[in-house]
Design an enzyme around this catalytic site. Structure first.
Site: not given
Ligand code: F6P
Length: 355
Positions: A183, A139
């Protein structure tokens, strides 16, 4: 010295390169290294510590993911545990973690993580854990560093996907909406959108007006451009509206791409399709930039430990890798600066931000 390495939060390309750099730099100094599995798991009764030497880190620089495993649900300050009746409780397990750290004769921890994990290690440092932080996230939203490793690779993946959208969008004379991660920061959308020649880029830092988005698509139509590419950051929201969540209990963002696509189709009459790139952006082999940054971060973290400078984070402030207190880095998350030349470039190229 016996040092531990942990990787926490969502994985990002380059984690293995950091691990290799830390291990080789430590072994070079005659130190011993161990890996903590699944975030802080091995210090909290989940599996054994993993001894790490040159053999274990051979040939991993180019590999995505993390050989240690990771978790974005393992906060020792708020450990979620299920009661026998099925309900959940949150427990503070920091003392257990500190005891386990000492029992395992560890002298220092290199914690590789994004905002969430670095916030946890800052709290642990305040409770006496000798830790240095290495910022990671696709991010690019960690303060104090111009870049985190993983970001460049994610942008390359997203750009490649947007490139591929063009031919199908043009052939079918459709609008294609691509939702990317990030995010609450719009860096992935902005950089991949510009590089991939998107017509509209929607980012969290600029609340959008769907009428303006449709105006841009109609203008293109009038100019004989019968297709459009819209890149939407998962954290983008309409003016006066709120972000879209797929899982409110974990604040998981997602769904804005579908909503934007639906509105465009309704308002312009143009056939519109939405695509969520999702976790593809976290996978694959790190780019050269990310590998180099990750290796530089890992080696710099070990130099910090050698100087016994704990509670610090390594960061990129070109051309140098610098160090700064974790507290300072975390005070202000990074967001797309609206006065940046990247935003100005996009506007000069005719990109609409829906504002
Ligand atoms: O922070 C990295 C990220 O890939 C974000 O871009 C995204 O919102 C989140 O993690 C997704 O998380 P998860 O792996 O819990 O779906």
């Amino acid at each position: 010295m016996r040092i531990a390495i942990s990787t926490g939060g969502g994985d990002a390309p380059g984690l293995n390169a950091v691990i290799r750099a830390v291990v080789l730099s430590a072994v070079h100094r005659g130190w011993e290294c161990v890996g903590i599995r699944r975030g802080f798991g091995s210090l909290l009764g989940e599996g054994e510590l993993l001894p790490l030497g040159p053999h274990e880190v051979r040939g991993i620089t180019h590999l995505g993911g993390t050989i240690l495993g990771t978790s974005n649900r393992g906060n020792p300050l708020k450990w979620r545990m299920q009661r026998p009746d099925g309900s959940w409780e949150e427990r503070d397990r920091t003392q257990e973690l500190l005891d386990s750290f000492r029992a395992n004769r560890l002298d220092a921890l290199v914690a590789i993580g994004g905002e969430g994990t670095l916030g946890i290690v800052l709290a642990l440092w305040k409770k006496g854990l000798p830790v240095v932080g290495v910022p990671k996230t696709i991010d690019n939203d960690v303060g104090g560093t111009v870049a985190t490793f993983g970001f460049d690779t994610a942008v390359a993946t997203a750009t490649d996907a947007i490139d591929k959208m063009h031919s199908t969008a043009e052939s079918h004379e459709r609008v294609m909406v691509v939702e990317v991660m990030g995010r609450h920061a719009g860096f992935i959308a902005l950089n991949s959108g510009i590089a991939g020649s998107a017509d509209v880029i929607l980012i969290p830092e600029i609340p959008f007006d769907i009428n303006k988005v449709c105006d841009k698509i109609r203008r293109r139509e009038a100019e004989g451009r019968h297709f459009s590419i819209v890149v939407v950051a998962e954290g983008a929201a309409p003016k006066g509206g709120t972000v879209s969540l797929v899982d409110p209990s974990h604040e998981r963002l997602g769904g804005i791409g579908d909503k934007v696509a639906h509105s465009i189709e309704q308002m312009t009459g143009k056939e519109t399709r939405a695509l969520v790139l999702g976790h593809l952006q976290r996978g694959g082999s790190p780019t050269t930039f990310d590998r180099l940054l990750a290796l530089r971060f890992g080696a710099a973290a070990v130099r910090l430990i050698a100087e016994r400078q704990f509670g610090m984070m390594v960061a990129l402030q070109p051309p140098r890798i610098v160090t700064l207190p974790l507290e300072e880095a975390l005070a202000m998350p990074r967001r797309v600066p609206l006065d940046s030349d990247t935003i100005a470039t996009a506007r000069d190229l005719g990109v609409s931000f829906g504002d």
